[in-house]
Scaffold this motif. Structure first.
Motif, PDB file in Angstrom:
ATOM      1  N   ASP A  59       0.815  -1.213   0.000  1.00  0.00           N
ATOM      2  CA  ASP A  59       0.000   0.000   0.000  1.00  0.00           C
ATOM      3  C   ASP A  59       0.852   1.268   0.000  1.00  0.00           C
ATOM      4  O   ASP A  59       0.324   2.369  -0.214  1.00  0.00           O
ATOM      5  CB  ASP A  59      -0.927   0.013   1.224  1.00  0.00           C
ATOM      6  N   PHE A  60       2.167   1.122   0.247  1.00  0.00           N
ATOM      7  CA  PHE A  60       3.067   2.270   0.293  1.00  0.00           C
ATOM      8  C   PHE A  60       3.958   2.349  -0.952  1.00  0.00           C
ATOM      9  O   PHE A  60       4.962   3.044  -0.947  1.00  0.00           O
ATOM     10  CB  PHE A  60       3.945   2.192   1.546  1.00  0.00           C
ATOM     11  N   ALA A  61       3.560   1.644  -2.005  1.00  0.00           N
ATOM     12  CA  ALA A  61       4.401   1.589  -3.202  1.00  0.00           C
ATOM     13  C   ALA A  61       4.686   2.976  -3.771  1.00  0.00           C
ATOM     14  O   ALA A  61       5.785   3.248  -4.263  1.00  0.00           O
ATOM     15  CB  ALA A  61       3.741   0.709  -4.266  1.00  0.00           C
ATOM     16  N   ALA A  62       3.707   3.869  -3.700  1.00  0.00           N
ATOM     17  CA  ALA A  62       3.893   5.208  -4.266  1.00  0.00           C
ATOM     18  C   ALA A  62       4.808   6.068  -3.415  1.00  0.00           C
ATOM     19  O   ALA A  62       5.492   6.962  -3.934  1.00  0.00           O
ATOM     20  CB  ALA A  62       2.538   5.897  -4.436  1.00  0.00           C
ATOM     21  N   ASP A  63       4.847   5.806  -2.114  1.00  0.00           N
ATOM     22  CA  ASP A  63       5.675   6.606  -1.202  1.00  0.00           C
ATOM     23  C   ASP A  63       6.041   5.773   0.028  1.00  0.00           C
ATOM     24  O   ASP A  63       5.317   5.781   1.021  1.00  0.00           O
ATOM     25  CB  ASP A  63       4.937   7.875  -0.778  1.00  0.00           C
ATOM     26  N   PRO A  64       7.177   5.045  -0.021  1.00  0.00           N
ATOM     27  CA  PRO A  64       7.570   4.207   1.121  1.00  0.00           C
ATOM     28  C   PRO A  64       8.228   4.974   2.265  1.00  0.00           C
ATOM     29  O   PRO A  64       8.597   4.362   3.266  1.00  0.00           O
ATOM     30  CB  PRO A  64       8.584   3.229   0.502  1.00  0.00           C
ATOM     31  N   ARG A  65       8.371   6.285   2.161  1.00  0.00           N
ATOM     32  CA  ARG A  65       9.125   7.020   3.175  1.00  0.00           C
ATOM     33  C   ARG A  65       8.590   6.820   4.599  1.00  0.00           C
ATOM     34  O   ARG A  65       9.383   6.723   5.543  1.00  0.00           O
ATOM     35  CB  ARG A  65       9.189   8.509   2.849  1.00  0.00           C
ATOM     36  N   GLU A  83      19.546   5.030  -0.161  1.00  0.00           N
ATOM     37  CA  GLU A  83      20.214   3.756   0.134  1.00  0.00           C
ATOM     38  C   GLU A  83      19.219   2.740   0.652  1.00  0.00           C
ATOM     39  O   GLU A  83      19.265   1.554   0.299  1.00  0.00           O
ATOM     40  CB  GLU A  83      21.331   3.968   1.156  1.00  0.00           C
ATOM     41  N   TRP A  84      18.309   3.179   1.522  1.00  0.00           N
ATOM     42  CA  TRP A  84      17.296   2.275   2.081  1.00  0.00           C
ATOM     43  C   TRP A  84      16.399   1.729   0.974  1.00  0.00           C
ATOM     44  O   TRP A  84      16.060   0.542   0.965  1.00  0.00           O
ATOM     45  CB  TRP A  84      16.479   3.020   3.131  1.00  0.00           C
ATOM     46  N   LEU A  85      16.028   2.598   0.035  1.00  0.00           N
ATOM     47  CA  LEU A  85      15.214   2.130  -1.086  1.00  0.00           C
ATOM     48  C   LEU A  85      15.943   1.038  -1.871  1.00  0.00           C
ATOM     49  O   LEU A  85      15.358  -0.001  -2.206  1.00  0.00           O
ATOM     50  CB  LEU A  85      14.886   3.294  -2.027  1.00  0.00           C
ATOM     51  N   ALA A  86      17.212   1.255  -2.144  1.00  0.00           N
ATOM     52  CA  ALA A  86      17.976   0.303  -2.944  1.00  0.00           C
ATOM     53  C   ALA A  86      18.233  -0.990  -2.195  1.00  0.00           C
ATOM     54  O   ALA A  86      18.095  -2.084  -2.754  1.00  0.00           O
ATOM     55  CB  ALA A  86      19.303   0.936  -3.377  1.00  0.00           C
ATOM     56  N   ASP A  87      18.597  -0.881  -0.916  1.00  0.00           N
ATOM     57  CA  ASP A  87      19.030  -2.051  -0.163  1.00  0.00           C
ATOM     58  C   ASP A  87      17.871  -2.814   0.470  1.00  0.00           C
ATOM     59  O   ASP A  87      17.846  -4.045   0.453  1.00  0.00           O
ATOM     60  CB  ASP A  87      20.015  -1.619   0.928  1.00  0.00           C
ATOM     61  N   THR A  88      16.909  -2.101   1.034  1.00  0.00           N
ATOM     62  CA  THR A  88      15.829  -2.731   1.805  1.00  0.00           C
ATOM     63  C   THR A  88      14.534  -2.839   1.023  1.00  0.00           C
ATOM     64  O   THR A  88      13.975  -3.925   0.872  1.00  0.00           O
ATOM     65  CB  THR A  88      15.593  -1.935   3.104  1.00  0.00           C
ATOM     66  N   TRP A  89      14.047  -1.726   0.515  1.00  0.00           N
ATOM     67  CA  TRP A  89      12.753  -1.717  -0.156  1.00  0.00           C
ATOM     68  C   TRP A  89      12.769  -2.563  -1.427  1.00  0.00           C
ATOM     69  O   TRP A  89      11.793  -3.251  -1.742  1.00  0.00           O
ATOM     70  CB  TRP A  89      12.350  -0.280  -0.470  1.00  0.00           C
ATOM     71  N   ARG A  90      13.874  -2.530  -2.160  1.00  0.00           N
ATOM     72  CA  ARG A  90      13.949  -3.286  -3.418  1.00  0.00           C
ATOM     73  C   ARG A  90      14.646  -4.631  -3.251  1.00  0.00           C
ATOM     74  O   ARG A  90      14.991  -5.277  -4.242  1.00  0.00           O
ATOM     75  CB  ARG A  90      14.678  -2.440  -4.476  1.00  0.00           C
ATOM     76  N   ASP A  91      14.873  -5.058  -2.033  1.00  0.00           N
ATOM     77  CA  ASP A  91      15.450  -6.378  -1.784  1.00  0.00           C
ATOM     78  C   ASP A  91      14.528  -7.443  -2.381  1.00  0.00           C
ATOM     79  O   ASP A  91      13.333  -7.484  -2.060  1.00  0.00           O
ATOM     80  CB  ASP A  91      15.587  -6.591  -0.267  1.00  0.00           C
ATOM     81  N   PRO A  92      15.022  -8.317  -3.256  1.00  0.00           N
ATOM     82  CA  PRO A  92      14.160  -9.330  -3.861  1.00  0.00           C
ATOM     83  C   PRO A  92      13.511 -10.275  -2.849  1.00  0.00           C
ATOM     84  O   PRO A  92      12.483 -10.893  -3.156  1.00  0.00           O
ATOM     85  CB  PRO A  92      15.117 -10.101  -4.781  1.00  0.00           C
ATOM     86  N   LEU A  93      14.096 -10.394  -1.672  1.00  0.00           N
ATOM     87  CA  LEU A  93      13.502 -11.261  -0.655  1.00  0.00           C
ATOM     88  C   LEU A  93      12.265 -10.645  -0.010  1.00  0.00           C
ATOM     89  O   LEU A  93      11.423 -11.357   0.536  1.00  0.00           O
ATOM     90  CB  LEU A  93      14.523 -11.574   0.449  1.00  0.00           C
ATOM     91  N   LEU A  94      12.143  -9.318  -0.036  1.00  0.00           N
ATOM     92  CA  LEU A  94      11.047  -8.641   0.641  1.00  0.00           C
ATOM     93  C   LEU A  94       9.754  -8.799  -0.151  1.00  0.00           C
ATOM     94  O   LEU A  94       9.651  -8.346  -1.297  1.00  0.00           O
ATOM     95  CB  LEU A  94      11.373  -7.159   0.824  1.00  0.00           C
ATOM     96  N   ASP A  95       8.774  -9.427   0.466  1.00  0.00           N
ATOM     97  CA  ASP A  95       7.457  -9.586  -0.155  1.00  0.00           C
ATOM     98  C   ASP A  95       6.567  -8.458   0.371  1.00  0.00           C
ATOM     99  O   ASP A  95       6.105  -8.488   1.513  1.00  0.00           O
ATOM    100  CB  ASP A  95       6.870 -10.954   0.203  1.00  0.00           C
TER     101      ASP A  95
END
Length: 307
Positions: A166-172, A198-210
């Motif tokens: 639900d936060f795809a548009a703004d994960p901040r 950095e958080w977006l690249a490392d955490t939010w876009r982590d392929p493991l994160l569903d």
């Protein structure tokens, strides 16, 4: 039969996953996540991924990096992982030595590593100058057969259940909550999440994160608690992080988030759930006991300091 330690190549990803699954089945890794870690690492991490190869086969690996987001400089991380069938033949020692040399050259003054709580693993660390610091408890839940709490008939006033999707548009807002929770995690190394990109690249876009299975609790429209769901895309689910922001602790909101995520993970076909907690994290250990998690492994944190 000579062991060769060399830098990681993309074609090694499948071998790394195979080694990790055999050595630590309570953790989740995929070929995609291995490649993502390498590609998304910020330069300040000084990341170097090394593999141990014997007769053309990857038998071990180590990820050596500087914790650049710690307010205390010179903190390094490196945990050699060797396939159980290849232990005791020198691969672990070679990997650790190469990681130490890389990190010391990068400015590390202390190196932290995790070892399984078994006599031979602890001896491996201690004979190389490492001293124990803290313990981490890994727990497993039979998600297919376990009894999970039923969803509440009604949520308290002002409380909503959402997902990370639900936060795809703004994960901040999730970044802000994650930064606060991470800062309060029991650890030998303090981490301050301050770089949103950095958080977006490392955490939010982590392929493991569903994103669809990661639950978020809102109170009066603001993020109050969350649980990050990591999966292998098949049958195994791991709690990447569960926490509550300071202003809302003690209300059972982390339990609400975790129960919601686990129920949806089971409905999606996941069969096993794993989680881990520092031994000093009494509140989350209690939450996981109530869900029916059982201890499946313990790891000991070790540290070695360098002049």
């Amino acid at each position: 039969m000579t062991v060769i330690v060399r830098d990681f190549r993309p074609e090694d990803a499948a071998g790394l996953v195979r080694v990790k699954r055999a050595a630590a089945p309570y953790l989740v890794e995929t070929e995609e996540s291995v490649l993502h870690d390498v590609r998304s690492a910020p330069p300040a991490d000084g990341l170097r991924l090394l593999v141990a190869e014997r007769d053309g086969e990857v038998v071990g690996w180590v990820k050596a990096r500087i914790v650049h987001d710690s307010p205390e400089p010179g903190q390094g991380l490196a945990t050699p992982t060797v396939h159980p069938d290849h232990r005791g033949r020198g691969a672990g020692g070679l990997l650790l030595r190469a990681a130490e040399e890389h990190l010391v050259a990068a400015g590390a003054r202390a190196l932290y590593a995790w070892v399984q709580d078994r006599p031979e693993c602890r001896a491996f660390a201690e004979t190389r100058g490492y001293r124990p610091s803290r313990t981490l408890r890994f727990q497993r839940l039979d998600l297919a057969a376990g009894v999970l709490p039923e969803p509440p008939a009604a949520l308290p006033p002002g409380v909503e259940l959402r997902t990370a999707a639900d936060f795809a548009a703004d994960p901040r807002p999730l970044f802000t909550a994650d930064a606060e929770v991470t800062a309060d995690e029991p650890s030998d190394i303090t981490v301050e999440l301050t770089d949103y990109e950095e958080w977006l690249a490392d955490t939010w876009r982590d392929p493991l994160l569903d994103h669809a299975l990661s639950s978020v609790v809102l109170v009066d429209g603001a993020v109050a608690a969350f649980t990050a769901a990591h999966t292998d895309g098949a049958t195994r689910y791991v709690s990447g992080m569960t926490g509550t922001v300071r202003a809302h602790r003690g209300r059972g909101l982390a339990t609400l988030a975790k129960a919601d995520s686990l129920r949806r993970a089971r409905a999606a076909g996941y069969r096993e759930a794993f989680t881990s907690n520092d031994s000093a994290n009494g509140p989350m250990l209690a939450v996981n006991r109530r869900f029916g998690y059982e201890l499946c492994a313990t790891e000991v944190g070790y540290v070695r300091t360098f002049a």
